[in-house]
Design an enzyme around this catalytic site. Structure first.
Site, short mmCIF file in Angstrom:
data_model
loop_
_atom_site.label_atom_id
_atom_site.label_comp_id
_atom_site.label_asym_id
_atom_site.label_seq_id
_atom_site.Cartn_x
_atom_site.Cartn_y
_atom_site.Cartn_z
N LYS A 1 0.84 -1.21 0.00
CA LYS A 1 0.00 0.00 0.00
C LYS A 1 0.87 1.26 0.00
CE LYS A 1 -2.06 -1.30 3.89
NZ LYS A 1 -1.39 -2.61 4.10
N ARG B 1 -10.79 -0.31 8.49
CA ARG B 1 -10.30 -1.68 8.67
C ARG B 1 -11.32 -2.53 9.41
NH1 ARG B 1 -3.95 -2.25 8.61
NH2 ARG B 1 -3.43 -0.18 7.91
N ARG C 1 11.54 -5.53 5.19
CA ARG C 1 11.32 -4.08 4.99
C ARG C 1 12.26 -3.26 5.90
NH1 ARG C 1 5.45 -1.80 5.43
NH2 ARG C 1 5.43 -3.19 7.22
N ARG D 1 10.68 -1.46 11.52
CA ARG D 1 9.50 -1.18 12.36
C ARG D 1 9.39 -2.24 13.45
NH1 ARG D 1 4.40 0.03 8.53
NH2 ARG D 1 3.41 -1.45 9.93
N ARG E 1 -0.90 -9.65 12.69
CA ARG E 1 -1.42 -8.58 11.82
C ARG E 1 -2.19 -9.20 10.64
NH1 ARG E 1 3.97 -5.65 10.62
NH2 ARG E 1 2.77 -4.42 9.14
P1 AP5 Z 1 4.78 -1.50 1.88
O1 AP5 Z 1 4.44 -0.70 0.69
O2 AP5 Z 1 5.51 -0.84 2.99
O3 AP5 Z 1 3.48 -2.28 2.41
P2 AP5 Z 1 2.17 -1.77 3.17
O4 AP5 Z 1 1.02 -2.45 2.55
O5 AP5 Z 1 2.17 -0.28 3.24
O6 AP5 Z 1 2.46 -2.43 4.56
P3 AP5 Z 1 2.20 -1.98 6.07
O7 AP5 Z 1 2.92 -3.01 6.88
O8 AP5 Z 1 2.58 -0.56 6.30
O9 AP5 Z 1 0.71 -2.18 6.23
P4 AP5 Z 1 -0.05 -2.43 7.56
O10 AP5 Z 1 -1.44 -2.33 7.11
O11 AP5 Z 1 0.32 -3.66 8.29
O12 AP5 Z 1 0.53 -1.30 8.51
P5 AP5 Z 1 0.01 0.14 8.88
O13 AP5 Z 1 1.21 0.98 9.04
O14 AP5 Z 1 -1.07 0.60 8.01
O15 AP5 Z 1 5.62 -2.77 1.37
C1 AP5 Z 1 6.12 -3.71 2.28
C2 AP5 Z 1 7.51 -4.18 1.83
O16 AP5 Z 1 7.37 -4.91 0.61
C3 AP5 Z 1 8.47 -3.03 1.53
O17 AP5 Z 1 9.75 -3.39 1.94
C4 AP5 Z 1 8.40 -2.86 0.01
O18 AP5 Z 1 9.63 -2.38 -0.53
C5 AP5 Z 1 8.10 -4.29 -0.45
N1 AP5 Z 1 7.23 -4.33 -1.63
C6 AP5 Z 1 6.16 -3.54 -1.91
N2 AP5 Z 1 5.61 -3.87 -3.08
C7 AP5 Z 1 6.34 -4.92 -3.56
C8 AP5 Z 1 6.25 -5.72 -4.75
N3 AP5 Z 1 5.31 -5.52 -5.68
N4 AP5 Z 1 7.18 -6.71 -4.91
C9 AP5 Z 1 8.14 -6.93 -3.97
N5 AP5 Z 1 8.26 -6.19 -2.82
C10 AP5 Z 1 7.37 -5.21 -2.62
O19 AP5 Z 1 -0.63 -0.15 10.31
C11 AP5 Z 1 0.18 -0.48 11.41
C12 AP5 Z 1 -0.68 -0.69 12.65
O20 AP5 Z 1 -1.39 0.51 12.96
C13 AP5 Z 1 -1.77 -1.76 12.52
O21 AP5 Z 1 -1.26 -3.06 12.78
C14 AP5 Z 1 -2.77 -1.30 13.59
O22 AP5 Z 1 -2.32 -1.65 14.88
C15 AP5 Z 1 -2.69 0.21 13.46
N6 AP5 Z 1 -3.71 0.73 12.50
C16 AP5 Z 1 -3.50 1.20 11.24
N7 AP5 Z 1 -4.65 1.56 10.67
C17 AP5 Z 1 -5.63 1.32 11.58
C18 AP5 Z 1 -7.04 1.47 11.57
N8 AP5 Z 1 -7.72 1.95 10.51
N9 AP5 Z 1 -7.74 1.11 12.70
C19 AP5 Z 1 -7.11 0.63 13.78
N10 AP5 Z 1 -5.76 0.44 13.84
C20 AP5 Z 1 -5.03 0.79 12.75
#
Ligand code: AP5
Length: 273
Positions: free
Chosen positions: A55, A131, A166, A194, A205
């Site tokens: 994402k 979510r 990552r 992270r 997760r």
């Molecule tokens: P990356 O682009 O960083 O992936 P991402 O989908 O953004 O992953 P996140 O881990 O940030 O998502 P998440 O939903 O778990 O975490 P968030 O921060 O939102 O890519 C990942 C890796 O893969 C990178 O190294 C990249 O280079 C590589 N990559 C990307 N595309 C690729 C491809 N095509 N091929 C190969 N490699 C690739 O949330 C964190 C926490 O916050 C949650 O666990 C929760 O506790 C809280 N939270 C967030 N939103 C909410 C909500 N709405 N309600 C309640 N709690 C929430």
């Protein structure tokens, strides 16, 4: 109706009837405006997917092309944690466990960010919200809906590898992957991981994601666009870009829509000079 004032026309002069008294309206024409003069509102996009589905990586590319305001709920929460705010203190434990932060922290934060002037002007790209059904309900109640709901699908077995590989550059915020997007050697030492990017936390997760995703999709079936995320970053970006172009094409131009059903209104008259 002020919409006409936002448009400029290269051919026929365009002005309210009163201002052009004495001239004869030829007929009502809806004049096509080019991209620079369109009164179309900007896109509204939601992007969802499992942890590490890509994402954040794709949001960077979407912002480059569409200039939308990127609202990453994970980033907003991490900022609060870093600043030690009351919201951050509440969120930290939940984030460390890899489960959802309670709605009382998240919902207001998102609603107030969506109300920002920049968001109203440039459109939004909401990353990681909603979510859960209750989060979807909360913005439905405000009449906030996307033009397109992007869901990046990646097989679960790839996700763990993406999570643990990552790395983030704290100076630039750039995201790398040790295997798929290797960082330059000279910045290697300053990269950080992270705290929730461990194999164990990734599993929780993932469970959280798969438990909730269907109920969220249920709210957005009419604009759901599933993207295969197990391709190169560039291939995924190009599929998303095409989907967003299509979504933008579907947004009506408010002046054209208005004139189609109200051709005699002053705003819709085109005059010969
Ligand atoms: P990356 O682009 O960083 O992936 P991402 O989908 O953004 O992953 P996140 O881990 O940030 O998502 P998440 O939903 O778990 O975490 P968030 O921060 O939102 O890519 C990942 C890796 O893969 C990178 O190294 C990249 O280079 C590589 N990559 C990307 N595309 C690729 C491809 N095509 N091929 C190969 N490699 C690739 O949330 C964190 C926490 O916050 C949650 O666990 C929760 O506790 C809280 N939270 C967030 N939103 C909410 C909500 N709405 N309600 C309640 N709690 C929430």
């Amino acid at each position: 109706m002020q919409l006409c004032q936002q448009r400029t026309y290269s051919r026929a002069a365009f002005a309210p009837a009163r201002a052009r008294a004495g001239r004869v309206a030829r007929r009502c024409l809806v004049v096509k405006a080019d991209a620079a003069t369109t009164t179309k509102r900007p896109l509204r996009v939601m992007i969802a997917g499992a942890p590490a589905a890509g994402k954040g990586t794709q949001c960077e590319k979407i912002v480059e092309k569409f200039n939308l305001v990127h609202i990453s709920v994970g980033d907003l929460l991490r900022e609060q944690v870093q600043q030690g705010t009351p919201a951050g203190k509440k969120a930290k434990d939940f984030m460390d466990q890899g489960v959802l932060v309670p709605d009382e922290v998240v919902v207001e934060m998102v609603k107030s960010r969506l109300a920002g002037d920049d968001v109203q002007q440039r459109g939004w790209l909401l990353d990681g919200y909603p979510r859960s059904a209750s989060q979807a309900e909360a913005i439905e109640a405000e009449g906030i809906r996307p033009d397109i709901f992007l869901l990046i699908d990646v097989p679960a077995e790839l996700l763990v590898e993406r999570v643990v590989g990552r790395r983030m550059d704290p100076q630039t915020g750039a995201i790398y992957h040790l295997k798929y997007k290797p960082p330059p050697a000279e910045i290697m030492d300053r990269l950080v991981q992270r705290s929730d990017d461990t194999e164990e936390k990734c599993k929780t997760r993932l469970e959280t994601h798969f438990k909730n995703v269907d109920s969220v999709i249920g709210y957005y079936r009419d604009c759901l666009c599933e993207i295969e995320g197990d391709h190169s970053m560039e291939a995924v970006a190009s599929a998303i870009s095409a989907a967003l172009d299509q979504a933008y094409a579907k947004i009506g131009d408010p002046l054209e829509d208005f004139c189609a059903s109200n051709p005699e209104q002053p705003e819709c008259l085109v005059y010969d000079d």
